[in-house]
Write an enzyme that holds these catalytic residues in place. Sequence first.
Site, PDB file in Angstrom:
ATOM      1  N   GLU A 282       0.824  -1.217   0.000  1.00 23.18           N
ATOM      2  CA  GLU A 282       0.000   0.000   0.000  1.00 23.18           C
ATOM      3  C   GLU A 282       0.851   1.257   0.000  1.00 23.18           C
ATOM      4  OE1 GLU A 282      -4.445  -0.738   1.866  1.00 23.18           O
ATOM      5  OE2 GLU A 282      -3.016   0.338   3.086  1.00 23.18           O
ATOM      6  N   HIS A 303       8.388 -26.573  -1.498  1.00 23.27           N
ATOM      7  CA  HIS A 303       7.796 -27.698  -2.225  1.00 23.27           C
ATOM      8  C   HIS A 303       6.661 -27.235  -3.129  1.00 23.27           C
ATOM      9  CE1 HIS A 303      10.096 -30.633   0.202  1.00 23.27           C
ATOM     10  NE2 HIS A 303      10.117 -29.596   1.030  1.00 23.27           N
ATOM     11  N   LYS A 417     -14.194   0.085  -4.261  1.00 26.16           N
ATOM     12  CA  LYS A 417     -15.298   0.481  -3.369  1.00 26.16           C
ATOM     13  C   LYS A 417     -16.367   1.229  -4.154  1.00 26.16           C
ATOM     14  CE  LYS A 417     -12.569   1.068   0.837  1.00 26.16           C
ATOM     15  NZ  LYS A 417     -12.064   2.041   1.789  1.00 26.16           N
TER      16      LYS A 417
HETATM   17  O1  PA5 Z   1      -3.863   0.969   5.921  1.00 24.07           O
HETATM   18  C1  PA5 Z   1      -4.969   1.433   5.712  1.00 24.07           C
HETATM   19  O2  PA5 Z   1      -5.181   2.649   5.792  1.00 24.07           O
HETATM   20  C2  PA5 Z   1      -6.150   0.545   5.380  1.00 24.07           C
HETATM   21  O3  PA5 Z   1      -5.762  -0.779   5.300  1.00 24.07           O
HETATM   22  C3  PA5 Z   1      -7.230   0.680   6.437  1.00 24.07           C
HETATM   23  O4  PA5 Z   1      -6.676   0.373   7.680  1.00 24.07           O
HETATM   24  C4  PA5 Z   1      -8.395  -0.241   6.145  1.00 24.07           C
HETATM   25  O5  PA5 Z   1      -8.944   0.067   4.897  1.00 24.07           O
HETATM   26  C5  PA5 Z   1      -9.471  -0.119   7.220  1.00 24.07           C
HETATM   27  O6  PA5 Z   1      -9.914   1.199   7.343  1.00 24.07           O
HETATM   28  P1  PA5 Z   1     -10.755   1.678   8.578  1.00 24.07           P
HETATM   29  O7  PA5 Z   1      -9.905   1.578   9.792  1.00 24.07           O
HETATM   30  O8  PA5 Z   1     -11.136   3.078   8.273  1.00 24.07           O
HETATM   31  O9  PA5 Z   1     -11.967   0.775   8.682  1.00 24.07           O
END
Ligand code: PA5
Length: 452
Positions: A282, A303, A417
């Site tokens: 990310e 394996h 989303k």
């Molecule tokens: O690293 C990030 O920002 C994301 O993985 C969020 O943690 C994830 O989408 C969950 O978001 P939220 O805490 O708003 O539910």
Amino acid sequence: MAQTNLRLDARYLEPEASREEVLKWQEDVTLADERLLSGKGRGAAFRGWLDPCALAPDSLLDEICEAADALRSNSGALVVIGIGGSYLGARAVIEALAPDSAQRVYFAGNSISGDYHARLLAKLQSERFALNVISKSGTTTEPAIAFRIFRQRLEASVGREGAAKLIAATTDANRGALLKLARDEGYRRFVVPDDVGGRFSVLSPVGLLPIAYAGVDIRALVRGAAACAAACANRSLDANPALYYAAARNTLYSRGFTVEMLAHFEPRLAFVAEWWKQLFGESEGKEGKGLFPASLNLTADLHSMGQYAQQGRRMLMETFVVVEGGEEGITIPANGGLRDGLEYLAGRTLASVNHEAYRATALAHREGGVPNMTIRLPRLDEENLGALLYFFERACAVSGYLLRVNPFNQPGVEAYKKHMFALLGRPGHEEQTQAIREKVEDGPSGCEITFA
Ligand code: PA5
């Protein structure tokens, strides 16, 4: 102050990322790290994780331990509801350090699988469980759905007031539906700090409450991270394994190595690898750039994926995480005359055989054209794991700056989303709903192939 005993063995990076090549990054790394610390880099509003002691001061650690004790004494299990950064860190630490915790921790809301959640509900049928719902936005679909389901189950079993005593909500400090609900219902509340993104939040209440519930010493975990942060004050690549790691992976990336495999020989580290994949994926995967983070669970994956690693397309680099000591000693017994060809191993410990498997793999992959390095931990305990988590966070932020991306945003996460909300008919998305349905349903003809 605790010491950081993590070491980076970089010998098998030669020749593609020789020491001389990596050291050429010193000036860029210094600038990147300066920018990070001074808040002059991109995404500077999300650096609240940089100082672990400020992120989790003693007063907060006390509060978390108190809440965890209260929840533990009233329940036999905790269901942690969250996804992505609001879940992976807790799971990584709990599976690494408390895999057999008597106080069980389950995870929900990290998928929309009806099967998974039905099974979990069935497992908890006669269990008194507590809930920790974690969401910074409070609107993420997966955990929001799961929270409805588990809260309803809890309220049906212990009543609304009883449930309120068993629910802790970790939310944004000021905004969101979850925060409002938590206030209205009187849940225990913890805050996801404004200046910490999900994937950097493991050492905040996001990770620490479930980790404490599982019986892990969160003070030692934070102490380990703080020691690593202090050790990072030295920016010399020769004296800072986290910065050397950031420079080495960028050296290899610039030479066409586009996939990094995090490999370990300890199944308890499987979710540390999952956490690491989110952290780097990310943070760096944007603007058409970034090493693709993958993981290998060894020796099992030797394996399966081992064939590709050894002889497939040469675009792979590899980082081993190796735990050197502290393992429970199991000795391989003699075989009472049965000739399986393994008699030469009788009397050796599994740990020593596992270690030779690591040494053999690192050499074989090097010889097969996979440059690799090894992060060595003296043992798998709170302080060393805390240090490792911080090591990766710091390296990731610097590495993102070296790559010239903003390591703290994730704009690409929104695309699916938007489409999903449109397909589900979320109010406000009506216009897109029709267009997206047409796209999804009316693909070019002849693309669905069936057996005649
Ligand atoms: O690293 C990030 O920002 C994301 O993985 C969020 O943690 C994830 O989408 C969950 O978001 P939220 O805490 O708003 O539910």
